[in-house]
Write a protein that holds these residues in place. Sequence first.
Motif, mmCIF file in Angstrom:
data_model
loop_
_atom_site.group_PDB
_atom_site.id
_atom_site.type_symbol
_atom_site.label_atom_id
_atom_site.label_comp_id
_atom_site.label_asym_id
_atom_site.label_seq_id
_atom_site.Cartn_x
_atom_site.Cartn_y
_atom_site.Cartn_z
ATOM 1 N N GLY A 4 -13.966 27.706 -1.088
ATOM 2 C CA GLY A 4 -14.381 26.306 -1.176
ATOM 3 C C GLY A 4 -13.255 25.321 -1.389
ATOM 4 N N PHE A 5 -12.020 25.734 -1.151
ATOM 5 C CA PHE A 5 -10.897 24.836 -1.411
ATOM 6 C C PHE A 5 -10.838 23.636 -0.464
ATOM 7 C CE2 PHE A 5 -8.842 28.843 -3.225
ATOM 8 C CZ PHE A 5 -9.214 28.525 -4.515
ATOM 9 N N PRO A 6 -11.034 23.802 0.844
ATOM 10 C CA PRO A 6 -10.957 22.629 1.735
ATOM 11 C C PRO A 6 -11.939 21.529 1.343
ATOM 12 C CG PRO A 6 -10.884 24.657 3.015
ATOM 13 C CD PRO A 6 -11.236 25.055 1.610
ATOM 14 N N GLU A 7 -13.163 21.910 0.956
ATOM 15 C CA GLU A 7 -14.169 20.916 0.565
ATOM 16 C C GLU A 7 -13.770 20.151 -0.691
ATOM 17 O OE1 GLU A 7 -14.675 23.987 1.340
ATOM 18 O OE2 GLU A 7 -16.248 24.147 2.871
ATOM 19 N N GLN A 56 2.231 14.627 -11.422
ATOM 20 C CA GLN A 56 1.519 14.898 -10.181
ATOM 21 C C GLN A 56 2.192 15.996 -9.357
ATOM 22 O OE1 GLN A 56 2.407 11.625 -11.088
ATOM 23 N NE2 GLN A 56 0.418 11.410 -12.090
ATOM 24 N N ALA A 57 3.086 16.752 -9.943
ATOM 25 C CA ALA A 57 3.811 17.788 -9.215
ATOM 26 C C ALA A 57 2.846 18.804 -8.626
ATOM 27 C CB ALA A 57 4.795 18.478 -10.146
ATOM 28 N N ALA A 58 3.221 19.331 -7.469
ATOM 29 C CA ALA A 58 2.411 20.357 -6.825
ATOM 30 C C ALA A 58 2.731 21.726 -7.413
ATOM 31 C CB ALA A 58 2.666 20.351 -5.319
ATOM 32 N N VAL A 59 1.697 22.525 -7.622
ATOM 33 C CA VAL A 59 1.840 23.877 -8.150
ATOM 34 C C VAL A 59 1.164 24.840 -7.180
ATOM 35 C CG1 VAL A 59 1.347 25.448 -10.052
ATOM 36 C CG2 VAL A 59 1.854 23.041 -10.526
ATOM 37 N N ALA A 60 1.939 25.746 -6.610
ATOM 38 C CA ALA A 60 1.391 26.735 -5.685
ATOM 39 C C ALA A 60 0.694 27.845 -6.470
ATOM 40 C CB ALA A 60 2.505 27.317 -4.819
ATOM 41 N N VAL A 61 -0.433 28.303 -5.964
ATOM 42 C CA VAL A 61 -1.178 29.397 -6.589
ATOM 43 C C VAL A 61 -1.322 30.507 -5.561
ATOM 44 C CG1 VAL A 61 -3.281 30.105 -7.778
ATOM 45 C CG2 VAL A 61 -2.445 27.750 -8.015
ATOM 46 N N PHE A 62 -0.552 31.562 -5.734
ATOM 47 C CA PHE A 62 -0.610 32.693 -4.813
ATOM 48 C C PHE A 62 -1.751 33.605 -5.249
ATOM 49 C CE2 PHE A 62 0.686 36.862 -3.183
ATOM 50 C CZ PHE A 62 0.926 36.525 -1.853
ATOM 51 N N GLY A 63 -2.638 33.953 -4.307
ATOM 52 C CA GLY A 63 -3.852 34.678 -4.659
ATOM 53 C C GLY A 63 -4.909 33.750 -5.211
ATOM 54 N N ALA A 64 -4.925 32.504 -4.707
ATOM 55 C CA ALA A 64 -5.824 31.479 -5.242
ATOM 56 C C ALA A 64 -7.289 31.810 -5.020
ATOM 57 C CB ALA A 64 -5.495 30.123 -4.604
ATOM 58 N N ASN A 65 -7.605 32.574 -3.973
ATOM 59 C CA ASN A 65 -8.997 32.874 -3.657
ATOM 60 C C ASN A 65 -9.580 33.994 -4.511
ATOM 61 O OD1 ASN A 65 -6.997 34.196 -1.733
ATOM 62 N ND2 ASN A 65 -8.757 35.551 -1.486
ATOM 63 N N GLY A 66 -8.760 34.627 -5.355
ATOM 64 C CA GLY A 66 -9.255 35.672 -6.243
ATOM 65 C C GLY A 66 -10.029 35.086 -7.414
ATOM 66 N N HIS A 67 -10.636 35.971 -8.202
ATOM 67 C CA HIS A 67 -11.493 35.531 -9.307
ATOM 68 C C HIS A 67 -10.732 34.641 -10.291
ATOM 69 C CE1 HIS A 67 -15.005 35.864 -11.952
ATOM 70 N NE2 HIS A 67 -14.161 36.026 -12.961
ATOM 71 N N THR A 68 -9.598 35.115 -10.792
ATOM 72 C CA THR A 68 -8.820 34.319 -11.742
ATOM 73 C C THR A 68 -8.129 33.162 -11.047
ATOM 74 O OG1 THR A 68 -8.457 36.306 -13.076
ATOM 75 C CG2 THR A 68 -7.044 34.419 -13.535
ATOM 76 N N GLY A 69 -7.692 33.371 -9.809
ATOM 77 C CA GLY A 69 -7.034 32.298 -9.062
ATOM 78 C C GLY A 69 -7.897 31.060 -8.941
ATOM 79 N N ARG A 70 -9.178 31.236 -8.767
ATOM 80 C CA ARG A 70 -10.084 30.075 -8.651
ATOM 81 C C ARG A 70 -10.152 29.305 -9.968
ATOM 82 N NH1 ARG A 70 -15.006 32.074 -4.656
ATOM 83 N NH2 ARG A 70 -13.817 33.656 -3.537
ATOM 84 N N PHE A 71 -10.181 30.031 -11.084
ATOM 85 C CA PHE A 71 -10.142 29.344 -12.382
ATOM 86 C C PHE A 71 -8.842 28.550 -12.525
ATOM 87 C CE2 PHE A 71 -13.132 32.777 -13.908
ATOM 88 C CZ PHE A 71 -14.165 31.931 -14.274
ATOM 89 N N VAL A 72 -7.735 29.124 -12.064
ATOM 90 C CA VAL A 72 -6.437 28.467 -12.193
ATOM 91 C C VAL A 72 -6.388 27.190 -11.360
ATOM 92 C CG1 VAL A 72 -3.968 28.700 -11.671
ATOM 93 C CG2 VAL A 72 -5.174 30.549 -12.838
ATOM 94 N N VAL A 73 -6.866 27.248 -10.119
ATOM 95 C CA VAL A 73 -6.887 26.050 -9.269
ATOM 96 C C VAL A 73 -7.702 24.942 -9.928
ATOM 97 C CG1 VAL A 73 -7.750 25.112 -7.090
ATOM 98 C CG2 VAL A 73 -6.472 27.261 -7.098
ATOM 99 N N THR A 74 -8.863 25.280 -10.446
ATOM 100 C CA THR A 74 -9.718 24.285 -11.101
ATOM 101 C C THR A 74 -9.032 23.682 -12.320
ATOM 102 O OG1 THR A 74 -11.742 25.384 -10.346
ATOM 103 C CG2 THR A 74 -11.930 23.949 -12.270
ATOM 104 N N GLU A 75 -8.349 24.519 -13.113
ATOM 105 C CA GLU A 75 -7.676 24.033 -14.323
ATOM 106 C C GLU A 75 -6.498 23.134 -13.979
ATOM 107 O OE1 GLU A 75 -6.848 23.592 -18.461
ATOM 108 O OE2 GLU A 75 -8.640 24.196 -17.326
ATOM 109 N N LEU A 76 -5.760 23.448 -12.935
ATOM 110 C CA LEU A 76 -4.670 22.578 -12.510
ATOM 111 C C LEU A 76 -5.204 21.207 -12.131
ATOM 112 C CD1 LEU A 76 -2.577 25.055 -10.324
ATOM 113 C CD2 LEU A 76 -1.864 24.056 -12.502
ATOM 114 N N MET A 77 -6.301 21.166 -11.390
ATOM 115 C CA MET A 77 -6.898 19.898 -10.985
ATOM 116 C C MET A 77 -7.376 19.117 -12.206
ATOM 117 S SD MET A 77 -8.971 21.145 -7.566
ATOM 118 C CE MET A 77 -9.433 19.471 -7.066
ATOM 119 N N ARG A 78 -7.950 19.798 -13.170
ATOM 120 C CA ARG A 78 -8.418 19.133 -14.382
ATOM 121 C C ARG A 78 -7.272 18.473 -15.135
ATOM 122 N NH1 ARG A 78 -8.991 19.466 -19.686
ATOM 123 N NH2 ARG A 78 -7.651 21.312 -19.862
#
Length: 348
Positions: free
Chosen positions: A54-57, A13-35
């Motif tokens: 759409g991260f807060p939602e 359950q470790a937290a992983v920071a994603v710098f540039g998360a709102n970019g095109h690839t960053g959004r894929f990365v955030v989703t994959e981490l959650m998965r």
Amino acid sequence: MTMHQAAIIRTPQAAVAVFGANGHTGRFVVTELMRRGLKPIAIGRTAGRLAEAGFPERGVECREAAIEDDAALDRALAEAAAVINCAGPFIETADAVVRAALRAGIHYLDITAEQPSVQATFDRHGAAAGKAGVAVIPAMGFYGGLADLLVAALMDEWQDADTVEIRVALDSWLPTKGTRVTGEKNRTQRLAVSGGELRPVQQPPAEKAAVLPAPFGRQTFVELPFSEVPLIARHVRIRELHTFLSTTALRDVRDPSTPPPQAIDETGRSAQRFAVEVIITQGDLRRRLLAQGQDIYAVTAPIICEGVQRILSGDIRDTGAKPPAAIFDAGSFLQALGSNLLVETSET
């Protein structure tokens, strides 16, 4: 597992920071981490851009930080076990984010395709990363890391090779805004390995043709190396290493009227197909590998997130500032990518 590896294990359950998360690839990365059951921390220059993504939602924690603000970067990385840098051009962002990661004592990975960024990360941060016992891995994406892992898996027991040739075919290349900005700023001379040394690519670049499976068929390629060259050259003894890109992809990315990627499914992937062919020779022996998949930006997410998950679980060979194939077992890593990557090998 070594004692050194055991010291850097984190919980799933470790937290992983994603710098540039709102970019095109960053959004894929955030989703994959959650998965994967990891907790992403989305970092961007402004809260507005993170909200637009759409991260807060989705319940993703958002933090603001600009690349020029060390204190803000330190706050943004607080409590994270690793940071993934998705914000290019990386020659402008990597140094600051790596330094912040080292101050925090956490792991760093990025997705650069830029050769100068890879070399600068190794040269500037190798000693500090080794001393801190953290992994610093540049170019852990489609460009760079994937080819590095493919070459290492194909080499297998070979310790050196006469030639390595990498051919990247894309049936189209609809570039993101970030790709265009990076291309405009990255004007440095590209390097290949010739005569066992890094040397500028010959001008005009070499061209060749090859036949690949559908949907590609006969393709024309031009020599255009990316970040895989300084990765592979750092840990594999090779006399000649050359990377070629299909002229179809090159024409698309150089055309200012080519639109950005368009999603065709609920995951956000585009219809783009890719193939990466690797051919290695050693004396009279020849080995070939072909990897195929969909959407070079989307596939970067499982590649880099598999790397993060392995680091946090301690499933690594070493730490320090090193290429992916020096940190991970290439064969099992590629196998873990599953349906994201179809890999076939042959030997003659």
